[in-house]
Design an enzyme around this catalytic site. Structure first.
Site, PDB file in Angstrom:
ATOM      1  N   LYS A 206      -9.247 -12.552  -2.711  1.00 29.84           N
ATOM      2  CA  LYS A 206      -8.532 -13.680  -2.725  1.00 29.84           C
ATOM      3  C   LYS A 206      -7.158 -13.702  -1.964  1.00 29.84           C
ATOM      4  O   LYS A 206      -6.687 -14.790  -1.418  1.00 29.84           O
ATOM      5  CB  LYS A 206      -7.559 -13.884  -4.245  1.00 29.84           C
ATOM      6  CG  LYS A 206      -8.654 -13.773  -5.423  1.00 29.84           C
ATOM      7  CD  LYS A 206      -7.667 -13.649  -6.915  1.00 29.84           C
ATOM      8  CE  LYS A 206      -8.419 -13.465  -7.980  1.00 29.84           C
ATOM      9  NZ  LYS A 206      -7.737 -13.130  -8.999  1.00 29.84           N
ATOM     10  N   GLY A 207      -6.674 -12.600  -1.407  1.00 24.53           N
ATOM     11  CA  GLY A 207      -5.534 -12.350  -0.439  1.00 24.53           C
ATOM     12  C   GLY A 207      -5.523 -13.198   0.598  1.00 24.53           C
ATOM     13  O   GLY A 207      -4.588 -13.673   1.058  1.00 24.53           O
TER      14      GLY A 207
ATOM     15  N   GLU B   9      -9.569 -11.649   7.131  1.00 18.92           N
ATOM     16  CA  GLU B   9      -9.143 -10.699   5.812  1.00 18.92           C
ATOM     17  C   GLU B   9      -7.712 -10.554   5.941  1.00 18.92           C
ATOM     18  O   GLU B   9      -6.899 -10.497   6.955  1.00 18.92           O
ATOM     19  CB  GLU B   9      -9.823  -9.545   5.902  1.00 18.92           C
ATOM     20  CG  GLU B   9      -9.438  -8.469   5.156  1.00 18.92           C
ATOM     21  CD  GLU B   9      -9.545  -8.596   3.598  1.00 18.92           C
ATOM     22  OE1 GLU B   9      -9.198  -9.640   3.041  1.00 18.92           O
ATOM     23  OE2 GLU B   9     -10.068  -7.564   2.831  1.00 18.92           O
ATOM     24  N   ASP B  10      -7.070 -10.220   4.663  1.00 21.80           N
ATOM     25  CA  ASP B  10      -5.607 -10.096   4.790  1.00 21.80           C
ATOM     26  C   ASP B  10      -5.045  -8.615   5.428  1.00 21.80           C
ATOM     27  O   ASP B  10      -4.126  -8.868   6.339  1.00 21.80           O
ATOM     28  CB  ASP B  10      -4.947 -10.235   3.418  1.00 21.80           C
ATOM     29  CG  ASP B  10      -5.754  -9.478   2.201  1.00 21.80           C
ATOM     30  OD1 ASP B  10      -6.365  -8.376   2.847  1.00 21.80           O
ATOM     31  OD2 ASP B  10      -5.301  -9.542   1.298  1.00 21.80           O
TER      32      ASP B  10
ATOM     33  N   ASP C 215      -6.915  -1.496   5.700  1.00 20.65           N
ATOM     34  CA  ASP C 215      -6.106  -0.132   5.091  1.00 20.65           C
ATOM     35  C   ASP C 215      -7.281   0.995   5.381  1.00 20.65           C
ATOM     36  O   ASP C 215      -7.179   1.525   6.517  1.00 20.65           O
ATOM     37  CB  ASP C 215      -5.850  -0.381   3.723  1.00 20.65           C
ATOM     38  CG  ASP C 215      -5.120   0.794   2.869  1.00 20.65           C
ATOM     39  OD1 ASP C 215      -4.466   1.415   3.588  1.00 20.65           O
ATOM     40  OD2 ASP C 215      -5.130   0.761   2.085  1.00 20.65           O
TER      41      ASP C 215
ATOM     42  N   LYS D 155      -2.739  -1.543   8.698  1.00 16.93           N
ATOM     43  CA  LYS D 155      -2.296  -0.095   8.393  1.00 16.93           C
ATOM     44  C   LYS D 155      -3.002   0.934   9.182  1.00 16.93           C
ATOM     45  O   LYS D 155      -3.701   1.794   8.240  1.00 16.93           O
ATOM     46  CB  LYS D 155      -2.326   0.224   6.861  1.00 16.93           C
ATOM     47  CG  LYS D 155      -1.385  -0.690   6.288  1.00 16.93           C
ATOM     48  CD  LYS D 155      -1.398   0.042   4.682  1.00 16.93           C
ATOM     49  CE  LYS D 155      -0.619  -0.807   3.479  1.00 16.93           C
ATOM     50  NZ  LYS D 155      -1.029  -0.486   2.191  1.00 16.93           N
TER      51      LYS D 155
ATOM     52  N   PHE E 237       3.183  -0.299   0.977  1.00 14.94           N
ATOM     53  CA  PHE E 237       2.502  -1.394   0.154  1.00 14.94           C
ATOM     54  C   PHE E 237       3.170  -2.540   0.309  1.00 14.94           C
ATOM     55  O   PHE E 237       4.386  -2.834   0.045  1.00 14.94           O
ATOM     56  CB  PHE E 237       2.532  -0.866  -1.392  1.00 14.94           C
ATOM     57  CG  PHE E 237       1.580  -1.605  -2.101  1.00 14.94           C
ATOM     58  CD1 PHE E 237       0.000  -1.399  -2.158  1.00 14.94           C
ATOM     59  CD2 PHE E 237       1.900  -2.796  -2.804  1.00 14.94           C
ATOM     60  CE1 PHE E 237      -0.709  -2.118  -2.699  1.00 14.94           C
ATOM     61  CE2 PHE E 237       0.729  -3.597  -3.797  1.00 14.94           C
ATOM     62  CZ  PHE E 237      -0.471  -3.253  -3.406  1.00 14.94           C
TER      63      PHE E 237
ATOM     64  N   ASP F  42      -1.030  -9.130  -3.161  1.00 17.70           N
ATOM     65  CA  ASP F  42      -0.485  -8.958  -4.507  1.00 17.70           C
ATOM     66  C   ASP F  42      -0.233  -7.537  -4.912  1.00 17.70           C
ATOM     67  O   ASP F  42      -0.624  -6.666  -4.367  1.00 17.70           O
ATOM     68  CB  ASP F  42      -1.839  -9.572  -5.485  1.00 17.70           C
ATOM     69  CG  ASP F  42      -2.796  -8.714  -5.560  1.00 17.70           C
ATOM     70  OD1 ASP F  42      -3.535  -8.333  -4.192  1.00 17.70           O
ATOM     71  OD2 ASP F  42      -3.415  -8.176  -6.440  1.00 17.70           O
TER      72      ASP F  42
ATOM     73  N   ARG G  89       1.585 -13.274  -5.137  1.00 17.79           N
ATOM     74  CA  ARG G  89       0.854 -13.625  -3.941  1.00 17.79           C
ATOM     75  C   ARG G  89       1.516 -14.967  -3.225  1.00 17.79           C
ATOM     76  O   ARG G  89       1.465 -15.491  -1.872  1.00 17.79           O
ATOM     77  CB  ARG G  89      -0.485 -14.264  -4.386  1.00 17.79           C
ATOM     78  CG  ARG G  89      -1.607 -13.226  -4.742  1.00 17.79           C
ATOM     79  CD  ARG G  89      -2.930 -13.629  -4.763  1.00 17.79           C
ATOM     80  NE  ARG G  89      -3.837 -12.851  -5.606  1.00 17.79           N
ATOM     81  CZ  ARG G  89      -4.562 -11.750  -5.050  1.00 17.79           C
ATOM     82  NH1 ARG G  89      -4.381 -11.475  -3.719  1.00 17.79           N
ATOM     83  NH2 ARG G  89      -5.239 -11.082  -5.677  1.00 17.79           N
TER      84      ARG G  89
HETATM   85  P1  IMP Z   1      -9.503  -1.142   2.232  1.00 21.74           P
HETATM   86  O1  IMP Z   1     -10.715  -1.177   1.908  1.00 21.74           O
HETATM   87  O2  IMP Z   1      -8.963   0.138   2.087  1.00 21.74           O
HETATM   88  O3  IMP Z   1      -9.406  -1.396   4.127  1.00 21.74           O
HETATM   89  O4  IMP Z   1      -8.566  -2.282   1.699  1.00 21.74           O
HETATM   90  C1  IMP Z   1      -8.438  -3.458   1.727  1.00 21.74           C
HETATM   91  C2  IMP Z   1      -8.061  -4.217   0.690  1.00 21.74           C
HETATM   92  O5  IMP Z   1      -7.045  -3.584  -0.070  1.00 21.74           O
HETATM   93  C3  IMP Z   1      -7.325  -5.604   0.923  1.00 21.74           C
HETATM   94  O6  IMP Z   1      -8.353  -6.506   0.870  1.00 21.74           O
HETATM   95  C4  IMP Z   1      -6.271  -5.729   0.054  1.00 21.74           C
HETATM   96  O7  IMP Z   1      -6.783  -6.478  -1.099  1.00 21.74           O
HETATM   97  C5  IMP Z   1      -5.829  -4.176  -0.473  1.00 21.74           C
HETATM   98  N1  IMP Z   1      -4.678  -3.771   0.148  1.00 21.74           N
HETATM   99  C6  IMP Z   1      -4.597  -2.776   0.773  1.00 21.74           C
HETATM  100  N2  IMP Z   1      -3.142  -2.562   1.281  1.00 21.74           N
HETATM  101  C7  IMP Z   1      -2.652  -3.412   0.175  1.00 21.74           C
HETATM  102  C8  IMP Z   1      -1.260  -3.592   0.175  1.00 21.74           C
HETATM  103  O8  IMP Z   1      -0.472  -2.920   0.970  1.00 21.74           O
HETATM  104  N3  IMP Z   1      -0.815  -4.587  -0.538  1.00 21.74           N
HETATM  105  C9  IMP Z   1      -1.678  -5.243  -1.445  1.00 21.74           C
HETATM  106  N4  IMP Z   1      -3.132  -5.197  -1.138  1.00 21.74           N
HETATM  107  C10 IMP Z   1      -3.566  -4.197  -0.332  1.00 21.74           C
HETATM  108 MG    MG Z   2      -8.132  -8.088  -0.292  1.00 24.83          MG
END
Ligand code: IMP
Ligand code: MG
Length: 175
Positions: free
Chosen positions: A44-45, A99-100, A103, A131, A152, A159, A165
């Site tokens: 959703k982000g 994508e938002d 990470d 990140k 974070f 969220d 959000r």
């Molecule tokens: P990844 O698979 O570890 O790259 O994570 C990506 C997902 O983790 C994103 O789509 C976000 O929904 C969530 N996410 C990662 N870091 C944060 C944060 O600092 N705040 C909120 N959501 C996060």
């Molecule tokens: Mg996400």
């Protein structure tokens, strides 16, 4: 109920976010001249970022959404589950995943590999935040608005357990 917004330290004000998205939109327009983009917004982000990005772009788009999940609270698990698949055929299309945040990279890697099996003409990725130091798997990001430290973030689509959000800026939650 205590106020989440008041607990945040501002990282990016809304004006700064809009300005940077405008620059990225311009770059995307240059790269996709004469084409149509099949934008896939990751629910959703990324809804918030997607709307602001595509409204600033001149390139025609078709909008799709997909939803995957890997997150519980503030820790990424690396376990990705598909919650909502695409609604249309993307074969032969120029796909831009929006994508938002990237990470660990597991989510986007999973998505890109999945979408590749559907035979699009091309796939690129746009993210609002990166990140970088948290990356656990290699994934190429084509458009990044901001690189951030390992904190974070909440607001502008981000969220904490589904809350925050619609906070209009991006803030960090110091836990
Ligand atoms: P990844 O698979 O570890 O790259 O994570 C990506 C997902 O983790 C994103 O789509 C976000 O929904 C969530 N996410 C990662 N870091 C944060 C944060 O600092 N705040 C909120 N959501 C996060
Ligand atoms: Mg996400």
């Amino acid at each position: 109920m205590d106020n989440l917004k008041d607990k945040l330290n501002v990282l990016f004000e809304k004006e700064e976010i809009q300005k940077r998205i405008g620059e990225v939109a311009e770059k995307i327009d240059e790269d996709y001249k004469g084409k149509e983009i099949l934008v896939i917004s990751v629910l959703k982000g990324a809804i918030f970022f997607t709307v602001d990005l595509v409204m600033k772009m001149k390139t025609p788009i078709v909008l799709e959404t997909i939803q995957v999940s890997s997150y519980q609270g503030t820790q990424s698990t690396g376990n990705i589950i598909m919650k909502k698949d695409l609604d249309s055929d993307i074969s032969g299309k120029d796909v831009l995943i929006v994508e938002d945040i990237v990470d660990t990279g597991y989510t986007l890697k999973y998505l890109k590999e999945y979408l590749q099996t559907l035979n699009p003409k091309s796939i690129k990725i746009a993210v609002l935040l990166d990140k970088k130091e948290r990356r656990k798997t290699k994934i190429d990001i084509d458009y990044t608005c901001f690189e951030i430290e390992n904190k974070f973030v909440v607001g502008y689509g981000f969220d904490v357990d589904e809350k925050g959000r619609n906070i209009p800026f991006i803030g960090t939650l110091e836990e």
